[in-house]
Design a protein around this motif. Sequence first.
Motif, PDB file in Angstrom:
ATOM      1  N   VAL A 396       0.829  -1.206   0.000  1.00  0.00           N
ATOM      2  CA  VAL A 396       0.000   0.000   0.000  1.00  0.00           C
ATOM      3  C   VAL A 396       0.863   1.255   0.000  1.00  0.00           C
ATOM      4  O   VAL A 396       0.672   2.170  -0.811  1.00  0.00           O
ATOM      5  CB  VAL A 396      -0.960  -0.012   1.209  1.00  0.00           C
ATOM      6  N   VAL A 397       1.822   1.331   0.912  1.00  0.00           N
ATOM      7  CA  VAL A 397       2.661   2.525   1.047  1.00  0.00           C
ATOM      8  C   VAL A 397       3.460   2.787  -0.224  1.00  0.00           C
ATOM      9  O   VAL A 397       3.723   3.951  -0.572  1.00  0.00           O
ATOM     10  CB  VAL A 397       3.586   2.372   2.272  1.00  0.00           C
ATOM     11  N   LYS A 398       3.811   1.728  -0.947  1.00  0.00           N
ATOM     12  CA  LYS A 398       4.578   1.892  -2.184  1.00  0.00           C
ATOM     13  C   LYS A 398       3.693   2.139  -3.401  1.00  0.00           C
ATOM     14  O   LYS A 398       4.176   2.169  -4.535  1.00  0.00           O
ATOM     15  CB  LYS A 398       5.466   0.669  -2.399  1.00  0.00           C
ATOM     16  N   GLY A 399       2.397   2.302  -3.168  1.00  0.00           N
ATOM     17  CA  GLY A 399       1.491   2.656  -4.251  1.00  0.00           C
ATOM     18  C   GLY A 399       1.181   1.527  -5.206  1.00  0.00           C
ATOM     19  O   GLY A 399       0.786   1.766  -6.350  1.00  0.00           O
ATOM     20  N   ALA A 406      -7.217  -0.906  -0.919  1.00  0.00           N
ATOM     21  CA  ALA A 406      -6.529  -0.547   0.319  1.00  0.00           C
ATOM     22  C   ALA A 406      -7.523  -0.363   1.464  1.00  0.00           C
ATOM     23  O   ALA A 406      -7.244  -0.747   2.608  1.00  0.00           O
ATOM     24  CB  ALA A 406      -5.703   0.724   0.113  1.00  0.00           C
ATOM     25  N   GLN A 463       0.086   2.546   9.297  1.00  0.00           N
ATOM     26  CA  GLN A 463       0.649   3.032   8.036  1.00  0.00           C
ATOM     27  C   GLN A 463      -0.386   3.017   6.915  1.00  0.00           C
ATOM     28  O   GLN A 463      -0.466   3.963   6.110  1.00  0.00           O
ATOM     29  CB  GLN A 463       1.855   2.168   7.643  1.00  0.00           C
ATOM     30  N   VAL A 464      -1.192   1.961   6.855  1.00  0.00           N
ATOM     31  CA  VAL A 464      -2.237   1.897   5.826  1.00  0.00           C
ATOM     32  C   VAL A 464      -3.297   2.956   6.097  1.00  0.00           C
ATOM     33  O   VAL A 464      -3.755   3.656   5.181  1.00  0.00           O
ATOM     34  CB  VAL A 464      -2.855   0.484   5.769  1.00  0.00           C
ATOM     35  N   ASN A 466      -2.886   5.759   7.689  1.00  0.00           N
ATOM     36  CA  ASN A 466      -2.275   7.054   7.400  1.00  0.00           C
ATOM     37  C   ASN A 466      -2.261   7.322   5.898  1.00  0.00           C
ATOM     38  O   ASN A 466      -2.536   8.443   5.446  1.00  0.00           O
ATOM     39  CB  ASN A 466      -0.857   7.080   7.962  1.00  0.00           C
ATOM     40  N   TYR A 467      -1.969   6.294   5.116  1.00  0.00           N
ATOM     41  CA  TYR A 467      -1.953   6.421   3.649  1.00  0.00           C
ATOM     42  C   TYR A 467      -3.343   6.816   3.141  1.00  0.00           C
ATOM     43  O   TYR A 467      -3.472   7.575   2.172  1.00  0.00           O
ATOM     44  CB  TYR A 467      -1.512   5.099   3.045  1.00  0.00           C
ATOM     45  N   ASN A 469      -5.484   8.545   4.831  1.00  0.00           N
ATOM     46  CA  ASN A 469      -5.899   9.761   5.537  1.00  0.00           C
ATOM     47  C   ASN A 469      -6.962   9.499   6.603  1.00  0.00           C
ATOM     48  O   ASN A 469      -7.805  10.367   6.887  1.00  0.00           O
ATOM     49  CB  ASN A 469      -6.407  10.817   4.535  1.00  0.00           C
ATOM     50  N   THR A 652       7.214   0.760   5.076  1.00  0.00           N
ATOM     51  CA  THR A 652       7.680   2.118   4.775  1.00  0.00           C
ATOM     52  C   THR A 652       8.270   2.109   3.374  1.00  0.00           C
ATOM     53  O   THR A 652       8.402   1.056   2.747  1.00  0.00           O
ATOM     54  CB  THR A 652       8.746   2.591   5.778  1.00  0.00           C
ATOM     55  N   ASP A 653       8.662   3.270   2.901  1.00  0.00           N
ATOM     56  CA  ASP A 653       9.188   3.349   1.532  1.00  0.00           C
ATOM     57  C   ASP A 653      10.708   3.334   1.492  1.00  0.00           C
ATOM     58  O   ASP A 653      11.303   3.605   0.457  1.00  0.00           O
ATOM     59  CB  ASP A 653       8.655   4.599   0.835  1.00  0.00           C
TER      60      ASP A 653
END
Length: 747
Positions: A396-399, A406, A463-464, A466-467, A469, A652-653
């Motif tokens: 998810v964080v890496k798009g 998601a 993290q998901v 947060n991605y 919002n 994380t990225d």
Amino acid sequence: MKIVDLIDTRQGTNNHHTIGKGNVLPITAAPFAMNHFVMQTRRNDVRYFNPNDAANVGVRVTHQPSPWMGDFAFININTFSLTDETYQQVKDGNQKDAVLMSHQTSGYRATDAVFQPNYLMYERLRDKLMVELIPNTYGAHIAIKRRYYERNKHPFLSLGIAETGWLSVSEDGKTVTGYTNQLSGSKYKKYGMYFTFHLSSPVTLGHQTNYKEENHAMTVYYLEFEGVTADEISIDFAGSYISVEQAEQNLSNHLQAYPSKAEQLDHITTEWENYLNKIDVQHSDLDLIKTFYSNLYRTATFPQTAHELVDGEVKHYSAYTQKVEPGHFYTSNGYWDTFRSNYPFYAIVVPERIPQFIDSIISIAREDRYLPKWLSPDERGLMPGTLVDAVIADAVVKGLVDLELAEELLDAMIFNADTPSEHELEGREGGHDYAEYGYLPADYHESVNKTLDYAYSDFCIAQVANYLNKEDIAQTYYKRSLSYRHLFKKDLNQMVAKNKDGNFVNQEVAHRWGQHYTEGSAWQNSLSVFHNVSDLIDLYGGDQEFYAHLENLVNSEPIYESGGYGFEIHEMIELAIQKFGQLAISNQPSFHIPHLFTYAGYPHMSHITLKALMLNLFHHDINGYPGDEDNGSLASWFVMNALGLYSVTPGTDQYVLGISLFKHASIHLNNGNTIVINSTDTESYLNIVQNRTVDGEEYDQQYVTYDQLMSGLTIEQQLGMMPSLKAIDDNLRPYSLNKYHHNKQGE
């Protein structure tokens, strides 16, 4: 020379239950294939191949991810030929079972055999039958070449399947179909494989007998070839988890595209070359090149495909609903092992597969509510935590996941974390107690590791969120992700189990294995705070204190007490044999530890440790690994670190920069860009990166981002010998939660 010619799949296959040199099999298969093909040299042994054995009993169609998991839905394929005299014994019924079973075994010359990802070949010395196997995703082409058959006139094909399965021969004798359903463990115990064999010469079913294979009740069917005049017998095989008809379709699809043996070999060779050529490395040491590509091959053996193309749509048989369901399904995968190195590696080299892997994960949640932990074929529930969360968050964080999916994944992660399961295999054990106390109490087995793993999973949920919002959800789970703090005992500098009353249990020695810890002791498992290393450093007292702890860890005597296990497990022996102190790179809890020096401000110490591990503990021979290779996880660890990259915090990225072993390396990305990594020198004694540039500019940060990598970049590293004793600035160090989300921790 093709890269596949550098690879001998017997790497890491010299194993025993007391010591692992990989605990892998010499797999011939397509990348991420449904079916693996492995020479079988032993019966009644989960380590059914050993390179030191002088005889074999054919080839196994296998789905075994590890000897500790066992196999499922497997077939033993064998061929042999009888003289007139022996054939008459069989016909007369004089010790028929013993004679036929005996003739399945034959010596072979291991030095003349070929064990490659794309091709398996050996000769049976007993009857001079040469066997060739060319794999594909769902099956294989098998060629049996007959030599000196003027005496061995009577060729047979034997197929060993589950006693509860079935087998049928077509009227013309040229098609054999059936079903096999052995299971070494399963939640629902309703899974098996249908199969079809197309033969160039007809067979008749002459005899069958029952036998045991690794506690599985088996039946071997002896199929006699009739009227064979050609020097070569051809067999085309395909499997399906859906039906015989689908197995036929899988075979038809392949044969229509690649009708001849030569075309099939060219296709699978191209498929492997395309994968292996994604990374080009250069070095004067050919052994190191072979070791690298042998490990790169291993990264594509698991997980295994379990979905199929049905009427133009991707579908799979669900072990959970016992129906054919839409979407992808991958099995033979333990996420506790693979989240650390496999999936961050796949995100770079095969990002196009990540949506398939994620579709497989969400399919399981849709069909059985809970996210998977360890699949073989369905949920086995082994290992602590629910670390598939890290695989999801990383994607998810890496798009690599669309927003709608998601959202669904986030809901599944939260359900998995907060909803107790009636089945012990699923969800978080003791999840309500973890939420109530802020840690999992000591009366739960492996409570320390589970607490730390739950904390990291909470971070991944955050993290998901947060991605997407979803700030309230993110803050809730960021706060929960700090639960590891409850178990840190400062006077011992260890994570120690706690009782429900809040008191620590008595911890006499740091090297006592088991009970509260998973496959290790407090030495290895106290450091599994992947998402907040900076905060962990503060718990130890700061950079210098944490550095001193790491230095003590790698320099301590590699001793152990069996402790909670009550007996010696192979990981203990592997730790002691390697003599890297308490750094047990042979097992997953230590994978990130060499990089922790960088987080404390001393990247040169990470470089020294990493290079020593890679050059001394990894090889391309039968003793290729320091321990279990587990689903490509240790291979992925080596490949990434040999390139000078590693993801300490999936979800994380960032990728932490280490030390590349190669003069030159290129990673060819699927978007057309290239990652280039160059070194000034490659001598083994040059074990630190003195300085580094990225795209020609001096680069002091100790990490790069996923977007930087996928945009293509050139890293130049100048190596040296003497490490700097000056700590780098905090702002140059990799990701930690308390640095990047300090306002979201609820402190």
